[in-house]
Design a protein around this motif. Sequence first.
Motif, PDB file in Angstrom:
ATOM      1  N   SER A 193      11.850  34.544  67.517  1.00  0.00           N
ATOM      2  CA  SER A 193      10.658  33.977  67.395  1.00  0.00           C
ATOM      3  C   SER A 193       9.831  33.844  66.621  1.00  0.00           C
ATOM      4  CB  SER A 193       9.712  35.626  68.613  1.00  0.00           C
ATOM      5  OG  SER A 193       8.999  35.492  68.570  1.00  0.00           O
ATOM      6  N   ASN A 194       8.861  33.372  66.123  1.00  0.00           N
ATOM      7  CA  ASN A 194       7.669  34.021  65.563  1.00  0.00           C
ATOM      8  C   ASN A 194       6.639  34.447  65.728  1.00  0.00           C
ATOM      9  OD1 ASN A 194       6.753  31.792  67.061  1.00  0.00           O
ATOM     10  ND2 ASN A 194       7.035  30.820  65.770  1.00  0.00           N
ATOM     11  N   CYS A 195       6.675  35.305  66.765  1.00  0.00           N
ATOM     12  CA  CYS A 195       5.502  36.542  66.914  1.00  0.00           C
ATOM     13  C   CYS A 195       5.814  37.608  65.790  1.00  0.00           C
ATOM     14  CB  CYS A 195       6.110  37.123  68.086  1.00  0.00           C
ATOM     15  SG  CYS A 195       5.095  35.912  69.401  1.00  0.00           S
ATOM     16  N   ASP A 196       4.803  38.213  65.811  1.00  0.00           N
ATOM     17  CA  ASP A 196       5.752  40.006  64.971  1.00  0.00           C
ATOM     18  C   ASP A 196       5.904  40.563  64.409  1.00  0.00           C
ATOM     19  OD1 ASP A 196       2.454  37.954  63.063  1.00  0.00           O
ATOM     20  OD2 ASP A 196       1.732  39.094  64.041  1.00  0.00           O
ATOM     21  N   GLU A 197       5.485  40.832  66.945  1.00  0.00           N
ATOM     22  CA  GLU A 197       6.473  41.884  66.800  1.00  0.00           C
ATOM     23  C   GLU A 197       7.118  40.928  67.845  1.00  0.00           C
ATOM     24  OE1 GLU A 197       5.275  45.917  65.710  1.00  0.00           O
ATOM     25  OE2 GLU A 197       3.428  45.212  67.016  1.00  0.00           O
ATOM     26  N   VAL A 198       8.157  41.419  68.794  1.00  0.00           N
ATOM     27  CA  VAL A 198       8.067  41.620  70.847  1.00  0.00           C
ATOM     28  C   VAL A 198       9.044  42.993  70.920  1.00  0.00           C
ATOM     29  CG1 VAL A 198      10.008  40.706  71.892  1.00  0.00           C
ATOM     30  CG2 VAL A 198       9.265  39.410  69.356  1.00  0.00           C
ATOM     31  N   GLU A 199       8.149  43.122  72.423  1.00  0.00           N
ATOM     32  CA  GLU A 199       9.242  44.241  72.838  1.00  0.00           C
ATOM     33  C   GLU A 199       9.714  43.979  74.145  1.00  0.00           C
ATOM     34  OE1 GLU A 199       6.929  47.610  75.993  1.00  0.00           O
ATOM     35  OE2 GLU A 199       5.584  45.715  75.785  1.00  0.00           O
ATOM     36  N   LEU A 200      11.529  44.448  74.300  1.00  0.00           N
ATOM     37  CA  LEU A 200      12.076  43.724  75.290  1.00  0.00           C
ATOM     38  C   LEU A 200      12.121  44.855  75.955  1.00  0.00           C
ATOM     39  CD1 LEU A 200      14.515  42.103  75.267  1.00  0.00           C
ATOM     40  CD2 LEU A 200      15.805  44.149  74.712  1.00  0.00           C
ATOM     41  N   ARG A 201      12.019  44.223  77.844  1.00  0.00           N
ATOM     42  CA  ARG A 201      11.969  45.574  78.768  1.00  0.00           C
ATOM     43  C   ARG A 201      12.412  45.288  79.558  1.00  0.00           C
ATOM     44  NH1 ARG A 201       7.166  47.828  80.790  1.00  0.00           N
ATOM     45  NH2 ARG A 201       5.131  47.454  79.232  1.00  0.00           N
TER      46      ARG A 201
END
Length: 814
Positions: free
Chosen positions: A648-656
Amino acid sequence: MIRLTRRGAIGAGGAAAALSAAHAAPLAATAPAPRETVALDAGWRFHLGHAADPARDFGFGLSHDSYAKSGEIGTPVAGAEFDARDWATVRLPHDWAVDLPFMPFGPPGSEADRSGAFQGFKPVGRRWPETSIGWYRRALPIAAADAGRRLRLEFDGVGRDCLVILNGFVVASNESGYAPFTVDITDVARPGEENWLVVRCDASLGEAWSYEGAGLYRAVRLVKSHAAHVRRWGAWVRADPVPAGAALRIATEIDNHGPACAARLRSTLIAPDGGRLARLEAPLDLAEWSGRTIEQRLDLRAPALWSPATPQLHRLITEVLIGGQVVDRQERAFGIRFARFDPDRGFFLNGQPLRIQGSCNHQDHAGVGFAVPDSLHAWRIEQLKAMGCNAYRSTHHPPPPAVLEACDRLGLLMLCETRQMSSNAEGLSQLERMVRQARGHACVFLWGIGNEEIHRGTPTGARIAATMKRHIRALDDSRPVTEALNGKLGQGAAAILDVMGCNYHLDEIDAFHAANPAMPMIGTETGSTVTTRGVYARDDAAGLVPAYDREFPSWASTAEQWLRFYAARPFLAGGFVWTGFDYRGEPTPFERWPENASHFGQLDSCGFPKDNFHYYRAWWSGETVLHLLPHWTWPGREGAPIEVWAHSNCDEVELRLNGRSLGRRAVERLGHAAWTVPYAPGRLEARGYRAGRPVARARRDTAGAPAALSLSSDRRRLAADAVAVVRVALVDRAGVEVPQADRLVSFALHGDARLLGVGNGDPRSLEADHATRRSTFNGLCMALVQAGPGGGAIALEARAEGLKPALLTLAGLG
């Protein structure tokens, strides 16, 4: 003897002017082109010959005096009375090697076994004389009205050594498997009578260290023209920047294969929007049997510029007139762009810095081998562009016209590379044909004269490079020259190059730049991560490597490693990852039977993206990207740790997992986010954030047992000969793709179309490419559907035992 018996085989000087593009005049209607070009795709008959037994090679070479008298080639195949009705009917492009059975080359672990792996385990070469010669034969459409015209055959590439025979006369021979060539057949053609064209291809000696096909795997055409005509690739445009816009240099090469005459050259330039920009005329005094090059110049104010972001193409219409009548006409696209390399800041296009984000690519594709139709070439380049590529390296051979045209149209720069790094007559001939074919294309920004040559670091290599560079300069003074060096960066040919090409060896780059600060540098070959689509644990026994960006040969690096290294060095202009697509042969790291295809691609051999495709897409495409790996179907591994990555090129990634947060991870630039998750069936979901706001989602659902087949294609409307790449997936009752189960899928096609080939991306598969069925590999397989000329509805039906069948409808446009 292995014999192909399948019918219907797959083949598949004027005054300068200053004009503004904003005030273009409308283009007047033009008369049809007086030259005639006839595609020779259909109507061929094919049969295998024999490299060691003249009796099984249709008598060729049976008598030592086959060349004693011109017109007596010593084989009945060349004669009009020869009956080829028992030969296979084939359509070009055609690769006979892809239809040969897979065959071990030697005992396990032997050098022969390794050699076989590198060649895709297809029996082509001196050890296989019964399958290394191919004969092609067809009638040529030469009417009585063609008397007095110049008649030429144009070959875009033949694999490999070939003899071209017309009416019993040897009219040409060609050594290269990749370089195009032209044959003037006027003297031996018989207008109004039967004319029989025969091509004998000898693939006994190859040119590559991977699979390279065999036969008439690129297009052939017959061109009929006036004696005074524009030479093949003879009209092209160069653009130089000037304060007001662009100064165009139009070069036109005219051949007069007839009596002296007074003529005129007319060059018409058309803007991308269809308006006429200029019409330039120049007198031509053509001597008998002569050739001339005419230079015309034109200044344009504020022209539309070509770039990967805006690939705007102009057109040049070139006409030769005698007595006021147009006797020859050519039309070609060209782009106006200004490219330069800076030794400190990399590459600039149209005055702006542009990072090269490229991939290296071989010729072949699953289902067809080397016989890739034009529309499939274009589809492949579209997939690379979707990954974020803005450049294409033709490795290691001159590209076919369809690739050049697609790169022009879609906006990919090209490093155009010759196969033979040699200054002998044959090597320079191949180089000249490559340059002449490609120099008029906007996409080409670098000429490549060699790849990892053994003499690259020697004085001999330097002398050869100097001769090749001098030869290129005489043909095209507008582009720099590079060579792909794997090590020895400061030695031999290195001093001759305009741009240093670096293959791997990251440890040599800084030292070379420090010692040679005025030399621009580019990564001609980088990365070489090995991954298998849909595999997430290494299995040496099965010959599979995980799709995580982790495994690579000793000389190479991961995607993250090379991208970070290059990004930290502005003097490096960017690079070309090895490779865009998987290809046959070179199955590193498993060089053994039955491994017959590489693991290097960011897409597999069918064009299905691997996980690393999304890594590059995240950092190259400019789009918001969030991609989760692996799949989330692991029966029997409940509670076991699973390594989960997000590209990803997002700042952060949350995993659920099943609604429960497993935490956020920051994504470093050019990196990825990772978690270790105890497996539990259900839904794995990722959410991507920028500046604290959610901007992307991705999910993986646990699949049940396979229940049905699913068919999809990004092509639903097909012009004649166009190809749809059909993705076949196993899905459960809820429509979730099943990633690990495999089934044998059978196809039935209805309508004016043909099933061109099938594949599944499995680098170990020994199934046939030209077939009506294919096993899935990690839940997927592929079918290639090629539309016929009639148009109308096309339907592809897929069935597998115990599964609900699927039907995909397409529209043939005729």
